[in-house]
Design a protein around this motif. Structure first.
Motif, PDB file in Angstrom:
ATOM      1  N   LEU A 168       0.715  -1.349   0.134  1.00  0.00           N
ATOM      2  CA  LEU A 168       0.058   0.085   0.036  1.00  0.00           C
ATOM      3  C   LEU A 168       0.820   1.122   0.041  1.00  0.00           C
ATOM      4  O   LEU A 168       0.351   2.276  -0.419  1.00  0.00           O
ATOM      5  CB  LEU A 168      -1.055  -0.024   1.112  1.00  0.00           C
ATOM      6  CG  LEU A 168      -2.209  -1.028   1.081  1.00  0.00           C
ATOM      7  CD1 LEU A 168      -2.914  -0.914   2.420  1.00  0.00           C
ATOM      8  CD2 LEU A 168      -2.943  -0.728  -0.058  1.00  0.00           C
ATOM      9  N   ASN A 171       0.418   5.884   1.250  1.00  0.00           N
ATOM     10  CA  ASN A 171      -0.774   6.374   1.332  1.00  0.00           C
ATOM     11  C   ASN A 171      -1.985   5.715   2.139  1.00  0.00           C
ATOM     12  O   ASN A 171      -2.837   5.927   2.429  1.00  0.00           O
ATOM     13  CB  ASN A 171      -1.491   6.479  -0.270  1.00  0.00           C
ATOM     14  CG  ASN A 171      -0.695   7.151  -1.139  1.00  0.00           C
ATOM     15  OD1 ASN A 171      -0.177   8.226  -0.815  1.00  0.00           O
ATOM     16  ND2 ASN A 171      -0.598   6.784  -2.479  1.00  0.00           N
ATOM     17  N   GLY A 173      -4.645   2.745   3.102  1.00  0.00           N
ATOM     18  CA  GLY A 173      -5.722   2.486   2.538  1.00  0.00           C
ATOM     19  C   GLY A 173      -6.750   1.682   3.353  1.00  0.00           C
ATOM     20  O   GLY A 173      -6.569   1.306   4.288  1.00  0.00           O
ATOM     21  N   LYS A 174      -7.797   1.082   2.576  1.00  0.00           N
ATOM     22  CA  LYS A 174      -8.703   0.449   3.196  1.00  0.00           C
ATOM     23  C   LYS A 174      -8.476  -1.002   2.926  1.00  0.00           C
ATOM     24  O   LYS A 174      -8.380  -1.634   1.640  1.00  0.00           O
ATOM     25  CB  LYS A 174     -10.342   0.693   2.913  1.00  0.00           C
ATOM     26  CG  LYS A 174     -10.437   2.204   3.079  1.00  0.00           C
ATOM     27  CD  LYS A 174     -12.098   2.474   2.720  1.00  0.00           C
ATOM     28  CE  LYS A 174     -12.361   3.926   3.500  1.00  0.00           C
ATOM     29  NZ  LYS A 174     -13.697   4.089   3.102  1.00  0.00           N
ATOM     30  N   ASP A 237     -14.297   1.625  -2.676  1.00  0.00           N
ATOM     31  CA  ASP A 237     -12.799   2.381  -2.742  1.00  0.00           C
ATOM     32  C   ASP A 237     -11.990   1.329  -1.821  1.00  0.00           C
ATOM     33  O   ASP A 237     -10.905   1.858  -1.466  1.00  0.00           O
ATOM     34  CB  ASP A 237     -12.714   3.756  -1.889  1.00  0.00           C
ATOM     35  CG  ASP A 237     -13.411   3.576  -0.671  1.00  0.00           C
ATOM     36  OD1 ASP A 237     -13.859   2.546  -0.254  1.00  0.00           O
ATOM     37  OD2 ASP A 237     -13.219   4.556   0.185  1.00  0.00           O
ATOM     38  N   ASP A 239      -8.854  -1.003  -1.000  1.00  0.00           N
ATOM     39  CA  ASP A 239      -7.569  -1.084  -1.684  1.00  0.00           C
ATOM     40  C   ASP A 239      -6.580  -2.438  -1.564  1.00  0.00           C
ATOM     41  O   ASP A 239      -5.828  -2.616  -2.261  1.00  0.00           O
ATOM     42  CB  ASP A 239      -6.525   0.156  -0.843  1.00  0.00           C
ATOM     43  CG  ASP A 239      -7.087   1.387  -1.088  1.00  0.00           C
ATOM     44  OD1 ASP A 239      -7.005   2.008  -2.098  1.00  0.00           O
ATOM     45  OD2 ASP A 239      -7.625   2.111  -0.021  1.00  0.00           O
ATOM     46  N   LYS A 261     -11.352  -4.146 -10.995  1.00  0.00           N
ATOM     47  CA  LYS A 261     -10.615  -3.262 -10.109  1.00  0.00           C
ATOM     48  C   LYS A 261      -9.316  -3.947  -9.762  1.00  0.00           C
ATOM     49  O   LYS A 261      -8.638  -3.639  -8.891  1.00  0.00           O
ATOM     50  CB  LYS A 261     -11.481  -3.195  -8.835  1.00  0.00           C
ATOM     51  CG  LYS A 261     -12.451  -2.186  -9.033  1.00  0.00           C
ATOM     52  CD  LYS A 261     -13.290  -1.860  -7.640  1.00  0.00           C
ATOM     53  CE  LYS A 261     -14.269  -0.958  -8.067  1.00  0.00           C
ATOM     54  NZ  LYS A 261     -15.466  -0.638  -6.963  1.00  0.00           N
ATOM     55  N   GLN A 264      -6.543  -1.724  -9.127  1.00  0.00           N
ATOM     56  CA  GLN A 264      -6.575  -0.728  -8.084  1.00  0.00           C
ATOM     57  C   GLN A 264      -6.339  -1.684  -6.496  1.00  0.00           C
ATOM     58  O   GLN A 264      -5.798  -1.168  -5.781  1.00  0.00           O
ATOM     59  CB  GLN A 264      -8.003  -0.212  -7.937  1.00  0.00           C
ATOM     60  CG  GLN A 264      -8.437   0.400  -6.736  1.00  0.00           C
ATOM     61  CD  GLN A 264     -10.171   0.561  -6.563  1.00  0.00           C
ATOM     62  OE1 GLN A 264     -10.624   0.696  -7.860  1.00  0.00           O
ATOM     63  NE2 GLN A 264     -10.662   0.834  -5.310  1.00  0.00           N
ATOM     64  N   ILE A 265      -6.854  -2.955  -6.813  1.00  0.00           N
ATOM     65  CA  ILE A 265      -7.062  -3.779  -5.340  1.00  0.00           C
ATOM     66  C   ILE A 265      -5.766  -4.784  -5.242  1.00  0.00           C
ATOM     67  O   ILE A 265      -5.719  -5.406  -6.329  1.00  0.00           O
ATOM     68  CB  ILE A 265      -8.230  -4.428  -5.127  1.00  0.00           C
ATOM     69  CG1 ILE A 265      -9.264  -3.160  -5.128  1.00  0.00           C
ATOM     70  CG2 ILE A 265      -8.421  -5.108  -3.812  1.00  0.00           C
ATOM     71  CD1 ILE A 265     -10.687  -3.643  -4.842  1.00  0.00           C
ATOM     72  N   LYS A 266      -5.110  -4.714  -4.174  1.00  0.00           N
ATOM     73  CA  LYS A 266      -3.848  -5.683  -4.164  1.00  0.00           C
ATOM     74  C   LYS A 266      -4.195  -6.725  -3.168  1.00  0.00           C
ATOM     75  O   LYS A 266      -5.113  -6.741  -2.354  1.00  0.00           O
ATOM     76  CB  LYS A 266      -2.627  -4.903  -3.664  1.00  0.00           C
ATOM     77  CG  LYS A 266      -1.985  -3.793  -4.361  1.00  0.00           C
ATOM     78  CD  LYS A 266      -0.756  -4.228  -4.640  1.00  0.00           C
ATOM     79  CE  LYS A 266      -0.099  -3.132  -5.877  1.00  0.00           C
ATOM     80  NZ  LYS A 266      -0.563  -1.823  -5.770  1.00  0.00           N
TER      81      LYS A 266
END
Lengths: 336, 448
Positions: A168, A171, A173-174, A237, A239, A261, A264-266
């Motif tokens: 991440l 930043n 993240g969620k 949203d 992450d 996504k 966007q998503i790991k």
């Protein structure tokens, strides 16, 4: 008279079929055992037999443990007897009976049921045959376990936490956690993960990693997929995802791919099964803390040898997990 | 006519021949070095050791704990002392205890002349004496004595043969009922689930009667409830088959799912423990001539069933219903009652099987009994009972059950993996049915 001749022929044929099939199918194992013994029995005959009954041999994890048990035992002059209870505790306790009557030196067990296997373990105790557990423990009262080797799941969870921080970056993240509360090992993984993430958060005001949901992934693709799809509805949203094993991590990937996504998503998985490793190489999964069944198999045999020599050994040994990422996957000859 | 009997004889003993061949094969592949620990072996060993050692020589006796270890070591040290050998210490325990015994002796600084041990401890001594000798020079010259080994198949050990019978007892007992059901041209798929159901019901009843410390009365009552509930389930199946003419395959398939589901619901998906070790009496006890209680029960039930099927009118009715139900009805056989009887009996026996299995683990496990119905059917079919009905024998089923048990046990002893076990099971069943078809075909040939 002709009929009788026919009859005799047919009976002979069927019997030949019957018996002919068991010997030929037995051959691989007899060969195996003679091979295992052959490595060492040239100078001296085998010192005894170490028996291994895991949860199931259909899971490669237990097969790898078994193969390394066999190799390590052969190195020390012992034969190995590997059987498959197929997750059935009745079969497993029948196998205990068979081990005991054939007089094995030691038994290595992955309990099919941590309580119901108790009477069988006690029977082995009464005959003086030491019982060791690997991977999962036996929790039956009064059943004496001479030693255990498992994975350090808490430390593995910590590794997953560090990988998450790396994934991440600044930043934060969620994060969604896909857990499996029925298995103690998976609870420990999540605990280790949270410890690292919380420590990371407490040292900063911005860029925190926020755990927005903990859902049941059931350790399986189907539930991993469903829970992730639901979580994506609630948290568009999102992450990152931490899944407690590879099947649920790959299930999560399917849901994320469906929502388009995947950039966007790991995803952080766990275990390092072959399809999980392939997922890391293909960029589906960011990284996996992996278990080391090979070391577990070697360690348990070394502990047995120490037990038989009357020496000290670690009664509850944990093998640390290590992190497996894209760089490691690119070097892995087992993947394509 | 003489030829026909001869052929029948050959087929009847065909399964027995297969059993004998399997036993022979597994005996051959499991031949291994055996090391005795009986009292007579201890006496022989003591004689040999005292013959080779000078009197007043100092020795220590080592044996692994458990099994015959204690009597072995005691006999050894008594006999050695009588022969004038000085036994420093006698240790019955784990390798750590043996190590301690040796170092303790080493610390006295005396010279050790011999170590008299069973196989396990002799292995220990062989592997460690040199290393221990570095710190304790008194140990170096010790000579290690162990019982003379002999070669004998693991399969043919008494203990293993009892295991074979014990392991198949649940399947064999249920197969009694299944034989009768199949002779009436029916089938019962619910027995595996009833094992789980009965085990859970029994364990729950015992728990609710006696909490965590049930009395033996509670145990008996719980077992009775478990068996009777399964008997009722069997009666219900019989009702579906006779009154509503639902095919037995479908009726018992329904009961199979219901019973399995209820077992999980009632037990909350977790094994139900029974808080009294005495509950293990049926599954693990050995009260008579060292025979497992479950094996004795199995043999008694088979004797009763054999007499019932060959000597009583209910036995003849069962064959008649399977041979030709219409003819049976016209000749006054109460067909419906016969069917109700066989399904109820199978239910009761499955309930008993469930109690036996729960007893083995002292837990009622909803996961138990999976796929047992197929093993039971396999035992019956391998034993020569025709799925077309009307033919079959209880003794054949016992042999069929033994064939399955021997394959299972033999493959465990040799370490054949379970996928291959399935392939072999399948082959055995197919061959058995093939024999069955051939029999029918050739009997027809004979008649024409």
């Amino acid at each position: 008279m002709k009929h009788i001749a026919q009859y005799l022929g047919l009976t002979a044929l069927t019997i030949a079929l019957l018996t002919g099939c068991s010997p030929s199918s037995d051959k691989p194992t007899t060969d195996d055992s003679s091979k295992a013994a052959g490595d060492t029995s040239a100078p001296a005959k085998t010192k005894g037999t170490i028996a291994y009954t895991p949860l199931t041999l259909s899971n490669p994890f237990f097969k790898v443990i078994g193969d390394h048990i066999t190799a390590e035992a052969a190195k020390n002059g012992y034969d190995t007897l590997m059987v498959d209870p197929d997750m059935n505790v009745k079969k497993q306790s029948d196998q205990f009976d068979d081990f005991i009557s054939s007089g094995v030196t030691a038994i290595i067990l992955v309990p099919c049921d941590r309580l119901s296997i108790g009477p069988a373990v006690k029977l082995a105790n009464a005959k003086g045959i030491p019982v060791f557990t690997v991977d999962a423990k036996c929790a039956a009262e009064g059943a004496e376990i001479a030693g255990h080797v498992g994975t350090d799941n808490f430390q593995g969870g910590e590794l997953a936490g560090h990988a998450m921080i790396q994934a991440l970056g600044e930043n934060g993240g969620k994060v969604l956690i896909l857990d499996f509360k029925k298995a103690n090992s998976c609870v420990l993984r999540v605990a280790g993960f949270k410890k690292v993430v919380n420590a990371h958060n407490s040292s900063r005001t911005t860029g925190k990693i926020q755990i927005v949901a903990e859902l049941n992934g059931n350790g399986a693709r189907t539930e991993g997929y469903q829970s992730t799809a639901d979580a994506l509805q609630a948290h568009s949203d999102l992450d990152a995802v931490f899944a407690i094993n590879d099947p649920s991590a790959l299930g999560a990937y399917t849901a994320i791919e469906e929502a388009k996504k995947q950039d966007q998503i790991k995803i952080i998985g766990f275990d390092g099964q072959l399809d999980g490793k392939q997922g890391i190489k293909d960029g589906k999964i960011f990284a996996d803390p992996i278990q080391h069944p090979d070391k577990m198999g070697q360690q348990i045999v070394q502990n047995i040898i120490k037990y038989l020599a009357g020496e000290e050994y670690e009664k509850d040994a944990l093998i640390p997990a290590t992190l497996y990422d894209k760089a490691a996957a690119d070097q892995d000859p087992d993947l394509n | 006519m003489r030829n026909f009997n001869y052929i029948g004889f050959l087929f009847d003993y065909g399964t027995l021949l297969v059993l004998a061949l399997l036993c022979g094969w597994f005996s051959y592949v499991t031949i291994e070095e055996q090391s005795p620990t009986s009292i007579s072996a201890a006496e022989r060993l003591a004689k040999r050791a005292s013959g080779e050692l000078s009197t007043e020589a100092k020795v220590i006796v080592l044996a692994r704990q458990g099994g015959e270890g204690e009597s072995f070591a005691k006999t050894l040290s008594e006999q050695l002392t009588q022969a004038g050998i000085s036994v420093g210490s006698t240790t019955i325990g784990k390798p750590t205890d043996a190590r301690k015994a040796l170092t303790d002796f080493g610390n006295t600084g005396k010279e050790l002349a011999g170590i008299i041990a069973d196989k396990h401890m002799a292995n220990f001594a062989n592997a460690n004496l040199a290393k221990l000798g570095q710190a304790h020079p008194g140990l170096v010259k010790a000579k290690i004595f162990q019982p003379e080994s002999y070669r004998w198949p693991n399969f043919l050990k008494k203990e293993n043969l009892l295991n074979v019978m014990k392991q198949i007892s649940v399947v064999a007992i249920i197969a009694i009922g299944m034989t009768m059901v199949i002779i009436t041209a029916g089938i019962d798929l619910s027995v595996g689930s009833l094992i789980a159901f009965s085990g859970v019901i029994t364990a729950l009843t015992i728990q609710s009667l006696g909490g965590s410390a049930p009395t033996s009365g509670d145990l008996w009552l719980g077992a009775m409830v478990g068996i009777l509930v399964c008997g009722l389930a069997g009666l219900f199946t019989g009702g579906l088959v006779t009154l509503f003419r639902i095919p037995a395959f479908i009726a018992t398939l329904g009961i199979m799912f219901i019973a399995k589901g209820l077992a999980f619901i009632f037990s909350d998906s977790a094994p139900v423990p029974v808080g009294n070790e005495a509950f293990g009496w049926l599954g693990r006890g050995r009260d008579f001539l060292g025979l497992p209680n479950s094996v004795i029960l199995m043999l008694i039930l088979f004797t009763i069933a054999h007499v019932m099927m060959t000597r009583t009118s209910i036995g003849r009715y069962i064959y008649a219903v399977g041979g030709n139900p219409e003819a049976a009805r016209l000749s006054g056989v109460p067909v419906k009652w016969v069917l109700l009887f066989v399904y109820t009996l199978t239910g009761l026996l499955a309930g008993l099987g469930g109690v036996m299995e729960a007893s083995l683990h002292t837990t009622g496990d909803p996961k138990s009994g999976d796929l047992v119905e197929l093993k039971v059917i396999a035992a019956v079919v391998v034993g020569g009972t025709s799925l077309a009905g009307g033919q079959g024998r209880i003794t054949g089923t016992l042999i069929g059950a033994f064939i399955i048990a021997v394959i299972n046990n033999g493959m465990n002893l040799t370490g054949v993996e379970s996928h291959m076990q399935k392939v072999i099971y399948g082959t055995v069943i197919l061959v058995a049915v093939l024999i069955d078809r051939l029999k029918i075909h050739l009997l027809k040939l004979k008649k024409t």
